[in-house]
Design a protein around this motif. Structure first.
Motif, short mmCIF file in Angstrom:
data_model
loop_
_atom_site.label_atom_id
_atom_site.label_comp_id
_atom_site.label_asym_id
_atom_site.label_seq_id
_atom_site.Cartn_x
_atom_site.Cartn_y
_atom_site.Cartn_z
N ARG A 261 76.90 49.15 82.86
CA ARG A 261 75.67 48.59 83.45
C ARG A 261 75.20 49.40 84.65
NH1 ARG A 261 76.85 42.34 84.65
NH2 ARG A 261 78.94 43.17 85.03
N VAL B 244 77.91 39.56 76.61
CA VAL B 244 76.82 38.68 76.17
C VAL B 244 75.74 39.53 75.49
CG1 VAL B 244 77.28 37.01 78.02
CG2 VAL B 244 75.64 38.85 78.43
N LYS C 12 78.15 37.92 84.28
CA LYS C 12 77.04 38.21 83.38
C LYS C 12 76.00 37.11 83.52
CE LYS C 12 78.61 41.93 81.21
NZ LYS C 12 79.95 42.02 81.81
N GLY D 251 72.81 39.84 87.04
CA GLY D 251 73.78 40.23 86.03
C GLY D 251 73.61 41.65 85.56
N ILE E 90 83.31 32.05 73.23
CA ILE E 90 82.46 30.87 73.40
C ILE E 90 81.43 30.92 72.28
CG2 ILE E 90 80.82 29.66 74.89
CD1 ILE E 90 82.28 30.81 77.30
N TYR F 132 79.51 29.13 82.59
CA TYR F 132 80.75 29.15 81.82
C TYR F 132 81.72 30.07 82.54
CZ TYR F 132 77.84 27.28 78.00
OH TYR F 132 76.99 26.51 77.24
N PHE G 8 82.45 35.12 84.91
CA PHE G 8 81.38 34.13 84.93
C PHE G 8 80.28 34.49 83.94
CE2 PHE G 8 83.29 33.71 89.08
CZ PHE G 8 83.19 32.37 89.39
N ILE G 9 79.82 33.53 83.18
CA ILE G 9 78.58 33.69 82.42
C ILE G 9 77.60 32.67 82.98
CG2 ILE G 9 77.45 33.56 80.15
CD1 ILE G 9 80.10 34.39 78.89
N LEU G 10 76.60 33.17 83.72
CA LEU G 10 75.66 32.30 84.42
C LEU G 10 74.33 32.27 83.68
CD1 LEU G 10 76.38 33.56 88.05
CD2 LEU G 10 77.41 31.61 86.86
#
Lengths: 355, 355
Positions: free
Chosen positions: A241, A78, B150, A31, A116, B161, B115-117
């Motif tokens: 990033r 995040v 992420k 990520g 979320i 998610y 994607f949030i992994l």
């Protein structure tokens, strides 16, 4: 110069060689925006989603829709902590999505946002984030038009995650793209680098130093629109990033050129330099959220710098290097101490959850 | 009939009365799609983001862009478990976003996915999800054009998610909207209800029963396009979180009408009915992911049902009730046993993380 077709063919060749992802499980490095992220994208996402619109090398997808040309981009956020000097997850998300559209040459118009939330999250914090998004959208001239909220149980999230997706129109003008870089072009940054990343780290209390530093989070659509008027503009890319070095590696690979950076030309605030020295990391790899890299025909570099400097968000813009021929696909750094070294993609990132 | 202006004025009045959110912290109910979610949206999001495009009552925002009219919608997905009979988080996300566009009268074109992994997530599971998204996009005729990944640390997520955001074009035709319902209209559902919600619950092992049940997740854009050709169509709404009863409450409130449902006309599979009885919940409140509610001029109800039944996804479509005048803003249920009761919005949802 490479065309988009070349790029797609390269991806196709990589695909035929088979998936290169060696790990069985997701790690933080996947990520972080560096080499591991790129491998994940190529081995899992591009392979499956493969289509002409999917942007292998752009910040936004460029799409025909009826009689219009659109740009579309998505980003999940995040960042930890949620609030930090100079901003919070709310304006970071709005600015980040606005910037992905802006550097693709588009005029950002509409944003969606998906929350979320973790059970137990303070409603007052949610209000702060929402108000910050509203202010950021107003400043950037975009409208938040649709949203969604999901709640997950305690321990299945971390307060608040956000997704912002943006669409904008593509004005007529020459096509932009990092694959358009060619030898003789100048490499610019729009301002001092690394402030966002170092600010986040300091806000986490991971370094026992105090510094007067704020995130550089800002909407760059105005600045990008100014620069679009400069002839010879090849590409813009926001340096999030992975920082400026990661963007330059993408340039070098996509255009099959070398990029030579003069370290002493790179604008870096003393506070950022100091913190990076303590951490043993190079500011060139630290995320910005309000700076971009531009590739411009060398003949127009001066005009480009002047154009950027006429705007408060670009007043410390600088030429930091040039595009060359050899070795292709490589970023070289002429250091302040007189040496030259390769500035390759990092595998991961020293700073997780920076955005 | 209420106009959009009436709706916006009502929101403005609610806003002036001040925020009504009494809780200081987010609870599971805020994400469940019922009364608590509505209060959160009105007290926090609408208040701050307030603008004409933000859809107070639609599944997608309707936007002018250049010479085109667009629809845009966003959804985050936190379903647990990630894989379940009949689908997984991947096709659920694609179908859900396609459906939000389709019921708004739009032709879905492009999707983004974020994607949030969670660190440690199996790459093989990610591949399954991505492949499922690809197949679902192909079936629905939409293209996944841009993405983002992420990674959060172990214990700050729950595997995977997803956010999908979609855009589509709005064909010419009469404006649709739940505020358009008027007395004499028929209320239709496109098929048997509650299968997705009950399937998820069974997949969690929370009920000690076995049933031959699959999620109804499906892309409804084809079916919605067929129905758009029927004269007298007022509104379509997919019956996701909160189920059919929640959609009907939105109709009743937005149009200031009553909705009268004949319980014995509502198509419900025996397996769903049985599981709901064991749980003490009403199938009318259980989420579907491949069914929608339609409001149609009573004179054209038969044609609408026939149109839906001509498509495999709508072969069990049925008229389940009518729109009336009194009491305005209320959903009445004529039960199988001969009684009548109010079917109000639930505060929360018996089934968290259903999508």
């Amino acid at each position: 110069m490479r065309t988009e077709r070349d790029v797609l063919e390269r991806i196709e060749r990589a695909r035929r060689r088979g998936p290169k992802l060696r790990e069985n499980r997701i790690t933080a490095a996947h990520g972080a925006g560096g080499k591991a992220t790129q491998t994940l994208i190529e081995a899992v996402f591009l392979d499956a989603f493969r289509n002409e619109s999917l942007e292998p090398l752009g910040d936004a997808a460029l799409l025909p829709l009826g009689t219009e040309r659109l740009a579309m981009t998505t980003d999940s956020f995040v960042v930890s902590p949620l609030f930090f000097p100079g901003g919070d997850i709310g304006d970071l998300a709005v600015n980040g999505t606005v910037n992905d559209l802006a550097v693709a040459g588009a005029s950002p118009a509409y944003l969606s946002c998906g929350f979320i939330l973790e059970e137990g999250f303070e409603v007052s914090d949610l209000r702060r984030i929402v108000e910050s998004m509203t202010r950021a959208a107003k400043r950037a001239g975009v409208t938040l038009v649709t949203g969604d909220t999901k709640v997950v149980g305690k321990g299945s999230g971390d307060g608040c995650y956000l997704n912002t997706t943006g669409i904008g129109t593509l004005p007529d003008g020459p096509e932009l793209g990092v694959h358009k870089a060619r030898p003789g072009d100048a490499v610019l940054v729009s301002g001092p680098i690394g402030e966002h990343g170092v600010t986040i780290m300091l806000a986490r209390g991971e370094l026992d130093i105090e510094a007067e530093l704020e995130s550089d989070t800002a909407a760059l659509n105005g600045l990008c629109a100014r620069l679009r008027a400069v002839p010879g503009l090849r590409a813009m890319r926001d340096a999030t990033r992975g920082g400026v070095a990661t963007v330059l590696n993408e340039v070098a690979r996509a255009a099959d050129v070398s990029v030579v950076v003069e370290e002493n030309q790179v604008p870096v605030r003393d506070e950022v330099r100091g913190a990076c020295e303590l951490l043993g990391i190079d500011p060139l790899y630290v995320a910005c959220e309000g700076r971009f890299v531009a590739i411009v025909d060398g003949a127009h570099a001066e005009q480009a710098v002047e154009t950027l400097r006429a705007d408060p968000l670009g007043e410390q813009a600088a030429v930091i290097g040039t595009v060359g021929e050899d070795p292709p696909g490589t970023v070289l750094l002429n250091t302040t101490f007189g040496g030259t070294r390769i500035a390759d993609l990092l595998v991961g990132d020293p700073l997780p959850r920076i955005c």
